[in-house]
Design an enzyme around this catalytic site. Structure first.
Site, PDB file in Angstrom:
ATOM      1  N   CYS A  80     -58.967  -2.565  44.621  1.00 38.31           N
ATOM      2  CA  CYS A  80     -58.554  -1.862  44.823  1.00 38.31           C
ATOM      3  C   CYS A  80     -58.590  -1.289  43.127  1.00 38.31           C
ATOM      4  CB  CYS A  80     -56.817  -2.169  45.030  1.00 38.31           C
ATOM      5  SG  CYS A  80     -57.066  -2.496  47.080  1.00 38.31           S
ATOM      6  N   HIS A 106     -54.153   3.598  40.793  1.00 43.13           N
ATOM      7  CA  HIS A 106     -54.480   2.616  43.093  1.00 43.13           C
ATOM      8  C   HIS A 106     -53.469   3.260  44.094  1.00 43.13           C
ATOM      9  CE1 HIS A 106     -55.476   1.266  45.717  1.00 43.13           C
ATOM     10  NE2 HIS A 106     -54.388  -0.315  45.645  1.00 43.13           N
ATOM     11  N   ASN A 152     -53.070   3.216  51.980  1.00 42.68           N
ATOM     12  CA  ASN A 152     -53.864   2.663  50.463  1.00 42.68           C
ATOM     13  C   ASN A 152     -55.477   2.355  51.085  1.00 42.68           C
ATOM     14  OD1 ASN A 152     -55.410   0.893  49.652  1.00 42.68           O
ATOM     15  ND2 ASN A 152     -52.968  -0.737  49.131  1.00 42.68           N
TER      16      ASN A 152
END
Length: 312
Positions: free
Chosen positions: A113, A238, A268
């Site tokens: 990520c 993020h 996500n």
């Protein structure tokens, strides 16, 4: 010293959208539970035949078009991803072939990520060293490939997509110095592996780490570039989940900044989340050209990376 600037951005998302009600038909959950826990309303899901490099190429092509450049003018392609199925040719080489870029340096970066700011820093360093003048930096992940839809702890979180930034050499650097690192002793808290490959995380460990350790690191990114949080025009973290994004942004104290909250609509998307959110904010006209934006990624390994950039 020659540095780099972001000349243009681009993004891509699959056409299929799953609402929380759709996900609730696949696992024991509800729209209210998902919104209250992670703040997500919808997520985009790639078709079975839609690959990581295909999404990356779409985003990269859009960034090139927005910059008015041809694929032949790109001399470096860096793709951040953790969901590539094939090892070779790597994703960057496959993107180069799809775009028709004749001879770029091609490399993949897997820092999950936090992959995009790692990739951006790598390309920026190459430009500063004189090894490249134009670099296409892409985050692309197909996270729905690595979840079991019946597993509520992960399936409610993820989405698919790609985002890209075109970096060009500049006498006045607009990409600031990177701050990056990791907490290896906690690395097992986020895993993508096994047979079949699955995304697994220790939710409470990750939440405590992000909300207690990361705000000070985000402030350190600002200090490294000499930009006070209150002077930021945008905070693009993020997109892990909305609770984490808002907690870090609040602790940072960037009161006047536009805070990216794309996770609510996209889920996500791992390495794609920062450039995807950045590109969408820019496309909607919510960012002022030249204003400083904090890019800060975090997640698997447990790793982090961030820099201040000027909005194109």
């Amino acid at each position: 010293m020659t540095g780099s600037r972001i000349s243009a951005l681009g993004h891509y998302q699959p056409t299929r959208v799953l609402t929380n009600d759709d996900v609730a038909r696949l696992t024991d959950t509800s729209d209210q539970w998902i919104r209250s826990r992670v703040g997500i309303r919808t997520r985009h899901v790639a078709a079975p035949e839609e690959t990581v490099d295909e999404m990356a190429a779409h985003a990269g092509a859009k960034a090139l078009a927005n910059a008015g450049l041809e694929p032949g003018e790109v001399d470096m392609i860096v793709v951040a991803t953790s969901t590539a199925v094939d090892r070779s040719p790597n994703m960057a080489a496959r993107v180069a072939a799809r775009l028709g870029s004749p001879s770029p340096a091609v490399l993949d970066v897997n820092v999950v990520c936090s992959g995009f700011p790692h990739a951006l820093a790598t390309a920026d360093h190459a430009i500063r060293a004189g090894a490249a003048r134009t670099a296409l930096v892409i985050g692309s992940d197909k996270m729905t490939d690595v979840v079991a839809w019946e597993e509520r702890s992960t399936s409610v979180l993820v989405g698919d997509g790609a985002g890209a930034a075109l970096l060009t050499a500049a006498e006045e650097p607009e990409v600031g110095p990177v701050l990056w690192g990791s907490f290896p002793e906690l690395g097992e808290a986020v895993r993508i592996g096994g047979t079949p490959t699955r995304f697994v995380q220790e939710g409470q460990t990750v939440y405590r780490w992000t909300t207690t350790r990361l705000p000070e690191l985000a402030r350190a990114v600002c200090e490294r570039s000499g930009v006070a949080p209150e002077d930021l025009g945008a905070v693009i973290l993020h997109q892990a989940n909305l609770r984490i994004v808002e907690s870090i942004a609040r602790s940072l104290g960037a009161a006047r900044a536009v805070v990216a909250r794309d996770v609510a609509d996209s889920g996500n998307t791992s390495a794609a989340s920062i450039p995807l959110a950045f590109s969408k904010l820019l496309e909607r006209g919510e960012l002022e050209t030249g204003s400083p934006a904090l890019l800060f990624g975090f997640g698997g390994n447990l790793s982090y990376a961030g820099q201040i950039v000027r909005c194109p």
